[in-house]
Design a protein around this motif. Structure first.
Motif, mmCIF file in Angstrom:
data_model
loop_
_atom_site.group_PDB
_atom_site.id
_atom_site.type_symbol
_atom_site.label_atom_id
_atom_site.label_comp_id
_atom_site.label_asym_id
_atom_site.label_seq_id
_atom_site.Cartn_x
_atom_site.Cartn_y
_atom_site.Cartn_z
ATOM 1 N N GLY A 144 1.260 -1.006 -0.081
ATOM 2 C CA GLY A 144 -0.124 0.186 0.213
ATOM 3 C C GLY A 144 1.083 1.185 0.408
ATOM 4 N N ILE A 145 0.373 2.282 -0.842
ATOM 5 C CA ILE A 145 1.166 3.821 -0.487
ATOM 6 C C ILE A 145 0.342 4.893 -0.665
ATOM 7 C CG2 ILE A 145 2.465 3.286 -2.858
ATOM 8 C CD1 ILE A 145 1.388 4.674 -4.787
ATOM 9 N N ILE A 245 11.208 -7.834 2.048
ATOM 10 C CA ILE A 245 12.733 -8.055 3.532
ATOM 11 C C ILE A 245 12.964 -6.829 4.404
ATOM 12 C CG2 ILE A 245 15.501 -7.707 3.438
ATOM 13 C CD1 ILE A 245 15.140 -8.098 0.449
ATOM 14 N N ALA A 246 12.121 -5.513 3.930
ATOM 15 C CA ALA A 246 12.057 -4.268 4.748
ATOM 16 C C ALA A 246 10.657 -4.041 5.217
ATOM 17 C CB ALA A 246 13.457 -3.509 4.949
ATOM 18 N N PRO A 247 9.730 -4.507 5.422
ATOM 19 C CA PRO A 247 8.107 -3.129 5.468
ATOM 20 C C PRO A 247 8.251 -1.688 5.791
ATOM 21 C CG PRO A 247 7.563 -5.491 5.929
ATOM 22 C CD PRO A 247 9.254 -5.382 5.634
ATOM 23 N N GLY A 248 9.388 -2.147 7.344
ATOM 24 C CA GLY A 248 8.981 -0.917 8.101
ATOM 25 C C GLY A 248 9.756 0.398 7.043
ATOM 26 N N TYR A 253 10.125 5.092 4.122
ATOM 27 C CA TYR A 253 10.371 5.953 3.044
ATOM 28 C C TYR A 253 9.319 6.500 1.859
ATOM 29 C CZ TYR A 253 11.989 5.712 -1.939
ATOM 30 O OH TYR A 253 12.127 6.732 -3.323
ATOM 31 N N LEU A 254 7.575 5.437 1.977
ATOM 32 C CA LEU A 254 6.949 5.895 0.717
ATOM 33 C C LEU A 254 6.136 7.736 2.425
ATOM 34 C CD1 LEU A 254 5.412 2.677 -0.151
ATOM 35 C CD2 LEU A 254 6.244 4.963 -1.457
ATOM 36 N N GLY A 258 5.728 9.358 -0.979
ATOM 37 C CA GLY A 258 4.197 9.443 -1.461
ATOM 38 C C GLY A 258 4.017 10.306 -1.827
ATOM 39 N N PHE A 259 4.186 11.631 -1.110
ATOM 40 C CA PHE A 259 3.269 12.439 -2.319
ATOM 41 C C PHE A 259 3.650 13.339 -3.174
ATOM 42 C CE2 PHE A 259 1.864 11.071 2.664
ATOM 43 C CZ PHE A 259 0.290 11.718 2.638
#
Length: 342
Positions: A144-145, A245-248, A253-254, A258-259
């Motif tokens: 999700g973003i 691997i690294a969802p957190g 990052y997003l 992401g905005f």
């Protein structure tokens, strides 16, 4: 007999590009969408490319309308060989800026529309014990973003729904196949006609691909439905791997990118249509076609797609090479025995 293909969301974007590609193979193509202008133009595309079109105006959130469409298609064209679910709608906005009614509507079209299409096409396919259903997915089915909560939620739901159905078909030893194609950012008209509450013009997150890239992958998946899913584009592969691997870290990052990454530096047009409730290509409107407004930035090739499509071949070659290397190492590792004088 030529192939019978049914496509939801066929009036524009990826669905339109898929219809054109199947038409080039001489298929009989049933085109389903809400917009009259887009459907009429899509039918012309199919005819010009050697296919036989049939248009059905419907809203995929209406389950009975989809069932009726299946009956009409099979009465005219015969048994449906391939059903492609591509219809969707959504919104570019923070969750707190959406109403429950808007979120529900996006879910009814984007998620339940796939459910309705799959259920309607599945029944006659199961009875005949043949047929293929292709779900047009997204990297956002796994990751999700921000600013697309309704769309991301629907794509996640489609992923789980499709996995459940696949297990049921395997249990029944059915010859009916269901596969999913996870797409990257694609240059479609959605960025000019989805409901937007962003201050600036919405844009796909680069790298951006042309709809023909997606269409080629979808047609390939329809021809090779034994694979459970296909990933299209390097960005899709990297996003899904990073999320495993690294969802957190990806969350953070997003949150930072992401905005701004989903908006250009131009203000949003206050007169931009919103196709959430009504089609943007309805009566009196223009035909939006397959492409959006980002042609100058979109790629028409995805080399990684070939790797995804031929994964088994590459794994086989890698295995053969590894075995040959191990054999050679074994041979080279044998040292001849020295003869002693005696």
């Amino acid at each position: 007999m030529s192939q019978v293909v049914a496509i939801t969301g066929a009036s524009a974007g990826v669905g339109r590009a898929v219809a054109r590609l199947f038409a080039e193979r001489g298929a009989r193509v049933a085109l389903m969408a809400r917009g009259e202008k887009g459907l009429a133009a899509a039918a012309e595309d199919v005819s010009e490319r050697g296919g036989e079109p049939m248009t059905i105006g419907l809203d995929v959130s209406d389950a009975q309308a989809v069932v009726d469409a299946v009956n009409r298609i099979e009465e005219r064209f015969g048994p449906i060989d391939v059903w492609v679910n591509a219809a969707f709608t959504g919104a570019f906005a923070r969750l707190i800026d959406l109403t429950p009614q808007e979120f529900r509507r996006a879910t009814e079209v984007t998620y339940l529309g796939y459910v309705h299409g799959t259920m309607a096409a599945l029944k006659p396919m199961v009875q005949r014990n043949r047929g293929t259903i292709v779900q047009v997915g997204s990297a956002l089915a796994y990751r999700g973003i921000p600013l697309q909560s309704a769309y991301c939620g629907a794509k996640h739901a489609i992923q789980g729904f499709t996995e459940s159905l696949r297990c049921e078909l395997l249990h029944d030893r059915s010859a009916v196949r269901v596969t999913m194609v996870q797409l990257p950012a694609v240059n479609t008209p959605q960025f000019s006609w989805l409901l937007s509450r962003l201050p600036k013009q919405a844009q796909p997150v680069p790298p951006i691909y042309q709809p023909e890239v997606a269409a080629r992958a979808i047609v390939f998946a329809a021809d090779h439905p034994q694979r459970r899913e296909y990933w299209v584009g390097r960005s899709t592969m990297l996003t899904l791997l990073a999320n495993k691997i690294a969802p957190g870290l990806l969350d953070r990052y997003l949150a930072r990118t992401g905005f701004s990454g989903q908006q250009t530096d131009q203000p949003r047009d206050e007169d931009q249509p919103a196709n959430l409730w009504h089609p943007a290509d309805g009566e009196g409107a223009k035909d939006w076609g397959a492409h959006g407004i980002f042609d100058d930035r979109a790629r028409d090739r995805a080399p990684e797609q070939w790797v995804s499509e031929h994964r088994r071949l590459l794994l086989g070659l890698a295995g053969t090479a590894a075995a040959a290397g191990a054999g050679a190492a074994a041979v080279l590792g044998r040292r001849p025995r020295r003869r002693t004088a005696g």
